[in-house]
Design an enzyme around this catalytic site. Structure first.
Site, PDB file in Angstrom:
ATOM      1  N   ASP A 168      30.822  30.733  44.068  1.00 22.00           N
ATOM      2  CA  ASP A 168      32.361  31.232  44.289  1.00 22.00           C
ATOM      3  C   ASP A 168      32.013  32.817  45.120  1.00 22.00           C
ATOM      4  O   ASP A 168      31.212  33.502  44.824  1.00 22.00           O
ATOM      5  CB  ASP A 168      33.052  31.791  42.842  1.00 22.00           C
ATOM      6  CG  ASP A 168      34.219  32.172  42.993  1.00 22.00           C
ATOM      7  OD1 ASP A 168      35.296  31.723  43.405  1.00 22.00           O
ATOM      8  OD2 ASP A 168      34.557  33.476  42.873  1.00 22.00           O
ATOM      9  N   GLU A 193      31.462  28.869  48.816  1.00 18.83           N
ATOM     10  CA  GLU A 193      32.473  29.475  49.206  1.00 18.83           C
ATOM     11  C   GLU A 193      32.860  30.676  49.922  1.00 18.83           C
ATOM     12  O   GLU A 193      32.496  31.775  49.498  1.00 18.83           O
ATOM     13  CB  GLU A 193      33.758  29.562  47.853  1.00 18.83           C
ATOM     14  CG  GLU A 193      35.017  29.886  48.095  1.00 18.83           C
ATOM     15  CD  GLU A 193      35.875  30.826  47.716  1.00 18.83           C
ATOM     16  OE1 GLU A 193      37.044  30.946  47.582  1.00 18.83           O
ATOM     17  OE2 GLU A 193      35.123  31.769  46.802  1.00 18.83           O
TER      18      GLU A 193
END
Ligand code: NOJ
Ligand code: CA
Length: 546
Positions: free
Chosen positions: A204, A246
């Protein structure tokens, strides 16, 4: 085609993103869990997906749907026990499916014991695990990401009387990756789950690990140092695992996250996504061709991940202001459909519930370069509920059947973590797995077919991309080539029938075999190759030299 022992398995795979809480509830508490998910593995296997990406399943106060982690070494009790997780992993592996989980390490929850300890006093041994300041004016050039909720990237901590840094919600303090102890700890977290059998991580918020004065605090070289450190540890200790980044950035800025094949194996291609939506609305191939031409080559062992929708808003960060206005006008007329810089809606409803448009977008997802990632529920055409807060409208329970709670849970409907979509168009009575299973003509059956075709050849995951340049710009045409295989994809992006003439001279003598029906088309000759396409129609041709 088996890819089990291939370290590059992720290049040929089809990924499927899901939230455990949204999938299937086994103990009637209204929340999906691992024992429930286990009973749905056969469904996922039949669908044909190779790798599941699970949204965060860690203990969390859930102020960012689990992206606010309070303990990196266990499972949220709502989802079951560690034993349940292990059993689920084994069962997935037994079906030849892999599982990647979330590594959310840019920040923790403010409830995490590390932060609790760090804020206790300025002398705390964990103080330096987070980023503190006496003033809130440092790193001014860093933008604010959650524009609808946050005014600053600094928040005041009344306990230790200092500001702490956060790129997302103020209850998500950023970890300090300049501190080697933090890096070591994150490696420990990774190693823990990999040893348990996880096949990798979707990492993330990777651009934001390090802060430096006078910069945007994104994509810094020091951030890449951290990532190379983690990758090195991974390679020294494990085989056939995958790291998926990401990084919501332009392709040129994402390119360094692949390094020389020594950072991430995969990274999401964010900018192609809104441009696919733009292209069908504009009825013009330009947005897609342009962004792919701006996409630099990546190392052989690396792969893009492409997607149409995910658990967040359809992000419009990687478009111009003009393009963003266009997207809002066309796809989010109701301001309730907007959040931050994006649109909180699902695929089928964005496509006006027009089946041919949904198929067209999936055809692009499965035939453009990169590994496709399906968002749960989109394979049956689920809709959203824009009246739920935050991004919850696209995180509602999976619709399994037309009965009690859509077959998701036997709890009282009022007890569900979120209400099931129930309107007459996208509600569970109209859109569910059970009824679509019974029809060969359903979206679900069609999705199985396209996934099967995609998996029948490595050309899609590994092949090169060359655009053709036909005069009719409502038609997008490209060639994918890998070893001795060639596939031609021709797509009518418009709502009306189109004719096109393709220059296929390099393939003269070959016979196009339409892949869905396995029918032969006329042999390619010297002259322009004419095709007619119904509205939103597309062809996948295997070019066979006989
Ligand atoms: C990206 C995740 O996809 C999103 O859901 C989350 O809110 C932010 N990171 C912050 O963790
Ligand atoms: Ca449950």
């Amino acid at each position: 085609m088996r890819t089990e022992d291939d370290p590059l398995w992720y290049k040929d795979a089809v990924f499927y993103e899901l939230h455990v809480k949204a999938y299937s509830d086994s103990n009637a508490d209204g929340i999906g869990d691992f024992p429930g998910l286990l009973t749905k593995l056969d469904y996922l296997h039949e669908l044909g997906v190779d790798c599941l990406w699970l949204l965060p399943m860690y203990p969390s106060p859930f102020r960012d749907d689990g992206y606010d982690i309070a303990d990196y070494y266990s499972i949220h009790q709502n989802y079951g026990t560690m034993e349940d997780f292990r059993r689920f992993l084994e069962a997935a592996h037994a079906r030849g499916m892999r599982v990647i989980i979330e590594l959310v390490v840019n920040h923790t929850s403010d409830q995490h014991p590390w932060f609790q300890e760090a804020r206790r006093s300025r002398e705390s041994p964990l103080r330096d695990w987070y980023v503190w300041s006496d003033t809130d004016d440092r790193y001014k050039e860093a933008r604010i990401i959650f524009l609808d909720t946050e005014k600053s990237n600094w928040a005041w901590d009344p306990v230790s009387k200092a500001y702490y840094w956060h790129r997302f919600f103020s209850h998500q303090p950023d970890l300090n990756f300049d501190n080697p102890a933090v890096r070591e700890e994150i490696w420990k977290v990774m190693d823990y789950w990999l040893r348990m059998g996880a096949d990798g991580f979707r990492v993330d918020a990777v651009p934001y690990l390090i802060e430096r004065e006078g910069t945007s605090c994104e994509n810094l070289v020091e951030t890449h140092d951290v990532l190379r450190f983690l990758r090195r540890r991974l390679d020294e200790n494990h085989a056939n695992k995958v790291l998926l980044a990401e990084a919501n950035q332009w392709p040129a800025d994402v390119r360094p996250y692949f390094g020389e094949g020594n950072e991430f194996h995969m990274a999401f291609h964010f900018p192609i996504m809104p441009r696919i939506f733009m292209a069908v609305q504009l009825e013009d191939r330009k947005p897609i061709v342009e962004i792919m031409e701006r996409t630099p080559p990546i190392p052989e062992s690396c792969q893009w991940a492409i997607f149409l929708r995910n658990h967040d808003e359809l992000t419009l960060e990687m478009v111009t202001d003009e393009e963003r206005d266009y997207m809002y006008d066309e796809y989010a007329k109701d301001p309730k459909g907007r959040i931050n810089l994006g649109i909180r809606r699902r695929l089928a409803s964005l496509m006006g519930n027009v089946r041919r448009r949904v198929e067209l977008l999936n055809s692009l997802l499965f035939s453009l370069p990169g590994t496709p990632v399906i968002y749960y529920g989109d394979e049956i055409g689920m809709g959203e509920n824009i009246y739920l807060g935050d991004r919850n409208g696209v995180r509602t329970p999976m619709q399994w059947g037309g009965g009690w709670n859509a077959g998701f849970s036997t709890a009282d409907p009022e007890q569900l973590y979120l209400p099931i979509i129930s309107n007459p168009v996208y509600g569970y009575a109209a859109v569910n797995v059970e009824s679509q299973r019974r029809s060969e003509d359903s979206l679900l059956s069609w999705m199985k077919e396209i996934i099967r075709l995609r998996r029948s050849s490595r050309v899609f995951g590994r092949g090169s991309l060359e655009f053709l340049n036909p005069e009719n710009h409502r038609v997008l045409a490209y060639i994918r080539r890998w070893e001795d295989e060639t596939v031609l994809v021709v797509t009518n992006l418009s709502r009306s029938a189109q004719a096109v003439e393709l220059d296929l001279r390099p393939f003269r003598g070959a016979i196009p075999i339409e892949m869905f029906g396995r029918n032969a088309f006329p042999r390619i000759g010297e002259r322009p190759y004419p095709l007619t396409l119904a509205p939103y129609h597309f062809f996948w041709f295997q070019l066979r030299r006989l």
